[in-house]
Design a protein around this motif. Structure first.
Motif, PDB file in Angstrom:
ATOM      1  N   THR A 202      -8.576  28.488  -9.046  1.00 43.92           N
ATOM      2  CA  THR A 202      -8.284  29.049 -10.378  1.00 43.92           C
ATOM      3  C   THR A 202      -6.781  29.203 -10.611  1.00 43.92           C
ATOM      4  OG1 THR A 202     -10.251  30.345  -9.911  1.00 43.92           O
ATOM      5  CG2 THR A 202      -9.110  30.842 -11.946  1.00 43.92           C
ATOM      6  N   TYR A 203      -6.037  29.533  -9.554  1.00 46.78           N
ATOM      7  CA  TYR A 203      -4.605  29.822  -9.731  1.00 46.78           C
ATOM      8  C   TYR A 203      -3.726  28.583  -9.522  1.00 46.78           C
ATOM      9  CZ  TYR A 203      -6.685  34.376  -9.137  1.00 46.78           C
ATOM     10  OH  TYR A 203      -7.496  35.461  -9.283  1.00 46.78           O
ATOM     11  N   ARG A 204      -4.131  27.676  -8.637  1.00 46.27           N
ATOM     12  CA  ARG A 204      -3.269  26.545  -8.278  1.00 46.27           C
ATOM     13  C   ARG A 204      -3.686  25.233  -8.931  1.00 46.27           C
ATOM     14  NH1 ARG A 204      -0.368  27.614  -3.453  1.00 46.27           N
ATOM     15  NH2 ARG A 204       1.023  26.117  -4.430  1.00 46.27           N
ATOM     16  N   GLY A 205      -4.834  25.225  -9.607  1.00 46.05           N
ATOM     17  CA  GLY A 205      -5.319  23.965 -10.193  1.00 46.05           C
ATOM     18  C   GLY A 205      -6.105  23.167  -9.161  1.00 46.05           C
ATOM     19  N   SER A 206      -6.204  21.865  -9.396  1.00 47.22           N
ATOM     20  CA  SER A 206      -7.003  21.004  -8.518  1.00 47.22           C
ATOM     21  C   SER A 206      -6.206  20.670  -7.254  1.00 47.22           C
ATOM     22  CB  SER A 206      -7.334  19.726  -9.280  1.00 47.22           C
ATOM     23  OG  SER A 206      -8.197  18.952  -8.518  1.00 47.22           O
ATOM     24  N   ILE A 207      -6.846  20.874  -6.097  1.00 47.03           N
ATOM     25  CA  ILE A 207      -6.198  20.587  -4.810  1.00 47.03           C
ATOM     26  C   ILE A 207      -6.833  19.320  -4.245  1.00 47.03           C
ATOM     27  CG2 ILE A 207      -5.764  21.450  -2.472  1.00 47.03           C
ATOM     28  CD1 ILE A 207      -6.111  24.299  -3.627  1.00 47.03           C
ATOM     29  N   ALA A 208      -6.018  18.286  -4.052  1.00 49.83           N
ATOM     30  CA  ALA A 208      -6.537  17.003  -3.544  1.00 49.83           C
ATOM     31  C   ALA A 208      -6.420  16.974  -2.029  1.00 49.83           C
ATOM     32  CB  ALA A 208      -5.739  15.861  -4.155  1.00 49.83           C
ATOM     33  N   TYR A 209      -7.522  16.618  -1.354  1.00 55.34           N
ATOM     34  CA  TYR A 209      -7.497  16.379   0.097  1.00 55.34           C
ATOM     35  C   TYR A 209      -7.230  14.889   0.291  1.00 55.34           C
ATOM     36  CZ  TYR A 209      -9.677  20.968   0.855  1.00 55.34           C
ATOM     37  OH  TYR A 209      -9.933  22.313   0.896  1.00 55.34           O
ATOM     38  N   VAL A 210      -6.159  14.567   1.012  1.00 52.99           N
ATOM     39  CA  VAL A 210      -5.758  13.157   1.086  1.00 52.99           C
ATOM     40  C   VAL A 210      -5.595  12.683   2.521  1.00 52.99           C
ATOM     41  CG1 VAL A 210      -4.539  13.226  -1.118  1.00 52.99           C
ATOM     42  CG2 VAL A 210      -3.275  13.714   0.964  1.00 52.99           C
ATOM     43  N   ARG A 211      -5.752  11.361   2.701  1.00 55.93           N
ATOM     44  CA  ARG A 211      -5.369  10.688   3.943  1.00 55.93           C
ATOM     45  C   ARG A 211      -4.248   9.724   3.540  1.00 55.93           C
ATOM     46  NH1 ARG A 211      -6.908   7.008   8.259  1.00 55.93           N
ATOM     47  NH2 ARG A 211      -4.892   6.010   8.533  1.00 55.93           N
ATOM     48  N   VAL A 212      -3.068   9.920   4.142  1.00 50.30           N
ATOM     49  CA  VAL A 212      -1.936   9.037   3.830  1.00 50.30           C
ATOM     50  C   VAL A 212      -2.145   7.728   4.590  1.00 50.30           C
ATOM     51  CG1 VAL A 212       0.574   8.802   3.827  1.00 50.30           C
ATOM     52  CG2 VAL A 212      -0.444  11.067   3.564  1.00 50.30           C
ATOM     53  N   MET A 213      -2.300   6.633   3.852  1.00 51.18           N
ATOM     54  CA  MET A 213      -2.542   5.318   4.457  1.00 51.18           C
ATOM     55  C   MET A 213      -1.216   4.631   4.808  1.00 51.18           C
ATOM     56  SD  MET A 213      -5.722   5.005   4.706  1.00 51.18           S
ATOM     57  CE  MET A 213      -7.350   5.241   4.068  1.00 51.18           C
ATOM     58  N   GLU A 214      -0.280   4.665   3.862  1.00 51.12           N
ATOM     59  CA  GLU A 214       1.037   4.025   4.076  1.00 51.12           C
ATOM     60  C   GLU A 214       2.108   4.908   3.445  1.00 51.12           C
ATOM     61  OE1 GLU A 214       0.833   0.204   2.193  1.00 51.12           O
ATOM     62  OE2 GLU A 214      -0.697  -0.555   3.538  1.00 51.12           O
ATOM     63  N   GLY A 215       3.331   4.822   3.994  1.00 47.12           N
ATOM     64  CA  GLY A 215       4.455   5.537   3.393  1.00 47.12           C
ATOM     65  C   GLY A 215       4.512   7.001   3.809  1.00 47.12           C
ATOM     66  N   THR A 216       5.358   7.756   3.133  1.00 49.34           N
ATOM     67  CA  THR A 216       5.563   9.174   3.444  1.00 49.34           C
ATOM     68  C   THR A 216       5.564   9.971   2.153  1.00 49.34           C
ATOM     69  OG1 THR A 216       6.982   8.504   5.278  1.00 49.34           O
ATOM     70  CG2 THR A 216       7.112  10.803   4.623  1.00 49.34           C
ATOM     71  N   LEU A 217       4.911  11.128   2.180  1.00 51.37           N
ATOM     72  CA  LEU A 217       4.884  12.019   1.014  1.00 51.37           C
ATOM     73  C   LEU A 217       5.662  13.283   1.367  1.00 51.37           C
ATOM     74  CD1 LEU A 217       3.812  12.903  -1.778  1.00 51.37           C
ATOM     75  CD2 LEU A 217       1.743  13.710  -0.646  1.00 51.37           C
ATOM     76  N   LYS A 218       6.692  13.586   0.572  1.00 51.99           N
ATOM     77  CA  LYS A 218       7.507  14.782   0.838  1.00 51.99           C
ATOM     78  C   LYS A 218       7.244  15.825  -0.236  1.00 51.99           C
ATOM     79  CE  LYS A 218      11.157  12.465   3.345  1.00 51.99           C
ATOM     80  NZ  LYS A 218      12.301  11.606   3.217  1.00 51.99           N
ATOM     81  N   LYS A 219       7.473  17.080   0.157  1.00 50.73           N
ATOM     82  CA  LYS A 219       7.300  18.187  -0.788  1.00 50.73           C
ATOM     83  C   LYS A 219       8.236  17.983  -1.980  1.00 50.73           C
ATOM     84  CE  LYS A 219       7.551  23.173  -1.157  1.00 50.73           C
ATOM     85  NZ  LYS A 219       7.922  24.430  -0.566  1.00 50.73           N
ATOM     86  N   GLY A 220       7.702  18.156  -3.202  1.00 45.59           N
ATOM     87  CA  GLY A 220       8.530  18.019  -4.397  1.00 45.59           C
ATOM     88  C   GLY A 220       8.579  16.612  -4.967  1.00 45.59           C
ATOM     89  N   ASP A 221       8.006  15.613  -4.251  1.00 45.84           N
ATOM     90  CA  ASP A 221       8.019  14.231  -4.764  1.00 45.84           C
ATOM     91  C   ASP A 221       7.248  14.121  -6.083  1.00 45.84           C
ATOM     92  OD1 ASP A 221       9.488  13.284  -2.717  1.00 45.84           O
ATOM     93  OD2 ASP A 221       7.882  12.228  -1.673  1.00 45.84           O
ATOM     94  N   PRO A 222       7.774  13.336  -7.057  1.00 48.02           N
ATOM     95  CA  PRO A 222       6.981  13.060  -8.263  1.00 48.02           C
ATOM     96  C   PRO A 222       5.888  12.039  -7.908  1.00 48.02           C
ATOM     97  CG  PRO A 222       9.159  12.022  -8.410  1.00 48.02           C
ATOM     98  CD  PRO A 222       9.125  12.722  -7.097  1.00 48.02           C
ATOM     99  N   ILE A 223       4.631  12.380  -8.188  1.00 46.53           N
ATOM    100  CA  ILE A 223       3.508  11.507  -7.763  1.00 46.53           C
ATOM    101  C   ILE A 223       2.710  11.020  -8.963  1.00 46.53           C
ATOM    102  CG2 ILE A 223       3.226  12.421  -5.418  1.00 46.53           C
ATOM    103  CD1 ILE A 223       1.006  14.263  -6.552  1.00 46.53           C
ATOM    104  N   LEU A 224       1.958   9.937  -8.746  1.00 49.99           N
ATOM    105  CA  LEU A 224       1.153   9.311  -9.797  1.00 49.99           C
ATOM    106  C   LEU A 224      -0.261   9.085  -9.254  1.00 49.99           C
ATOM    107  CD1 LEU A 224       0.919   7.466 -12.467  1.00 49.99           C
ATOM    108  CD2 LEU A 224       1.455   5.578 -10.930  1.00 49.99           C
TER     109      LEU A 224
END
Length: 599
Positions: A202-224
């Motif tokens: 309710t407070y944070r919105g939708s939380i996606a559970y992910v498996r990173v296949m390739e690359g790196t995801l950093k905190k604050g990155d703009p995502i699509l």
């Protein structure tokens, strides 16, 4: 050193995978004794009571080997029931290996095989595990042979464990390290992360559970989100321990969560791919599809004041469960309500139960229906999931109904009752395959409409609970289907209409009329209860009128005096019939809806 292991557990309902997951959490020190409770990963009361997993869960564990090497295990738990097959396929996509857990007392069941084939299609490393070896009725040798026949492994490769006592769990942890390959760590490529589950907060919105296949995801990155085209910022990312553990970055091979103030669960759909907005991946991870409901039913509040509460409850449920669809509908008999779409009967049952428990709303559901496709005389094809939307018989050229391929595994002695049941339900026999231990797999093609009612209950009662069923949708086929209307005093009651096969319409119409005759209270006038296909009435019962004894005051005298009084009463009844309306009690609706269970 590649020290990450991503794996899931494949098992039939009640083969002990949640209990085995508890033991793995204990042995790796992920959970303290104080926090320990049974079925730790099943966080709904409903899941605990029924002993089934409804939502899939994921958890990260750190395993220290005897030589002090540290390995990271990501267990991506999967639901076992056939209704949630798509969630299972996405969870398998996020893994490199799978534990095939089989109950040493019950042997291999249909859903185990179906999920196993999915895992083999995704090229997962399969580790066979024989669970519940501590049971008095366990048969490790016989069931072990079934596993060998199924996947062609050596008998020595099967790990024997007891999820209850913890016996053999240490050997299983070592096997996970040695047999399941580590993920490929392609960190320099553009980001590709697979969403295998999402939950709503309710407070944070939708939380996606992910498996990173390739690359790196950093905190604050703009995502699509590639399937929906939505853009957000990764405000918080982290690992999935018992509680969420924020980190600065997730690399290829990692499993974790992404929070980005995603306002709707529809934006973060299971199976979608997350990439960077600037340095985008060229192609999304294959296999994404919209989850299509298979079974439709009307949901109405028993009291009309609860309509807005029901709307709010369905909205909240949909936040947790993106596969639930609904839209408003009205019924003359039941008032305002919603037409809801479900993945299958278990999914429908769980939604009804949650509406009752979590929101305390009393509801009536109409007869479950599947979606038909109708070719009209004008050359249009329309989709019909509500009997009241079915065009008039003269406007229909063809009706197409969904067919499924059902695979039933049963002890050989029950072949007769199963074949009889499938033939009654218009099944088309495909083949049968004899397995080890006097068990047989029977395959039938069946109309989905014949399965959604009570097929599963009849299958279980006909085989003393030993048979197991798994099914998959194959195609739409042409069928001779009609809309069966129930009329009271010539007025159709839309909530009791159903779409049925022409051969069964008479039998069903007779049954509904007889039931309504019992349950509708007698009125001051005669009430005709009819079942009709189009304008042709195929069954009828009459509810006799309540009559006052108008001739009681006549003492003797000529018969014509009595006849005059009776004729006068008859006129009054006729006038009353024209203006009178019949109220159908709630019990009548409920009885007609549950009627198929009583045959």
């Amino acid at each position: 050193m590649n020290n990450i292991r991503n794996f899931c557990i494949i098992a039939h309902i009640d083969h002990g995978k949640s209990t085995l997951a508890d033991r793995l959490l204990e042995r790796t020190g992920t959970i303290s004794e104080r926090e320990m409770q049974e079925q730790v990963l099943d966080d709904m009361d409903l899941e605990r009571e029924r002993g089934i997993t409804i939502k899939s869960h994921a958890i990260r564990m750190d395993y220290i080997r005897p030589n002090d090497e540290v390995y990271t295990f990501n267990l991506i738990d999967t639901p076992g029931h056939v209704d949630f097959a798509y969630e299972v396929s996405r969870a398998l996509k996020a893994c490199e290996g799978a534990l095939l857990v089989v109950d040493a007392a019950q042997g291999i069941e249909a859903q185990t095989i179906s999920n196993l084939y999915q895992a083999i299609d995704q090229n997962l490393e399969i580790v066979p595990v024989l669970n519940k070896i501590d049971l008095p009725g366990a048969d490790p040798e016989g069931v072990g042979q079934q596993i060998v026949d199924l996947i062609g492994c050596d008998p020595d490769e099967i790990i024997k464990v007891s999820g209850k006592t913890g016996e053999g769990v240490d050997g299983l942890l070592e096997a996970i390290v040695e047999r399941i390959p580590g993920p490929t760590r392609e960190e320099d490529k553009p980001l590709k992360a697979l969403i295998f589950d999402s939950i709503f907060n309710t407070y944070r919105g939708s939380i996606a559970y992910v498996r990173v296949m390739e690359g790196t995801l950093k905190k604050g990155d703009p995502i699509l989100f590639m399937a929906t085209g939505k853009e957000y910022d990764a405000e918080e990312i982290g690992y999935l321990k018992l509680k969420k553990e924020p980190v600065k970055e997730l690399k290829a091979g990692d499993v974790g969560y992404v929070i980005g103030s995603v306002k709707s669960l529809q934006d973060a759909k299971v199976g979608d791919t997350i990439t960077h907005q600037k340095k985008r991946a060229e192609k999304a991870i294959p296999g994404y599809k919209e989850v299509k409901p298979m079974v439709f039913s009307g949901i109405f509040p028993t009291s009309s004041e609860d309509f807005e509460d029901l709307r709010a409850a369905l909205e909240k449920l949909q936040l947790n469960d993106a596969s639930l669809t609904y839209q408003p509908e009205t019924s003359k008999a039941l008032g305002f309500g919603f037409r809801a779409g479900f993945l299958g009967l278990l999914h429908m049952e769980i939604v009804q139960e949650r509406l009752d428990r979590e929101f305390n709303i009393d509801i009536i559901t109409t007869v479950p229906n599947v979606q038909y496709e109708v070719d009209t005389e004008e050359g249009n094809r329309i989709e019909v999931d509500n009997p009241s939307d079915m065009p008039a018989a003269g406007d229909i050229e063809k009706v197409w109904e969904p067919y499924i391929k059902a695979s039933i595994i049963t002890p050989a002695e029950f072949i007769g009752p199963i074949m009889k049941l499938c033939q009654e339900r218009r099944g088309v026999y495909v083949n049968q395959h004899f397995m080890q231990n006097n068990r047989v797999e029977i395959t039938y093609e069946l109309p989905m409409a014949e399965v959604v009612f009570d097929f599963y209950d009849k299958l279980k009662s006909g085989t003393r609970g030993y048979a197991s069923l798994d099914y998959e949708f194959i195609e739409y086929r042409k069928g001779d289907l009609v809309r069966l209307d129930i009329l009271l005093n010539g007025e159709p009651v839309d909530a009791l209409s159903s779409i049925t096969h022409r051969d069964k319409a008479y039998y069903q119409g007779r049954k509904v009329c007889a039931k309504l005759k019992e349950l509708i209270p007698r009125q001051q006038f005669e009430v005709a209860v009819q079942a009709a296909i189009g304008s042709r009435v195929i069954a009828r019962d009459t509810i006799r009128a309540l009559r006052k004894d108008v001739t009681a005051k006549c003492y003797g005298g000529d018969i014509s005096r009595k006849r005059k009084l009776i004729e006068k009463q008859k006129e009054g009844k006729k006038r009353m019939k024209q203006v009178g309306s019949v109220d159908i009690p709630q019990e009548a609706f409920l009885a007609v809806l549950s009627m198929d269970d009583e045959d």
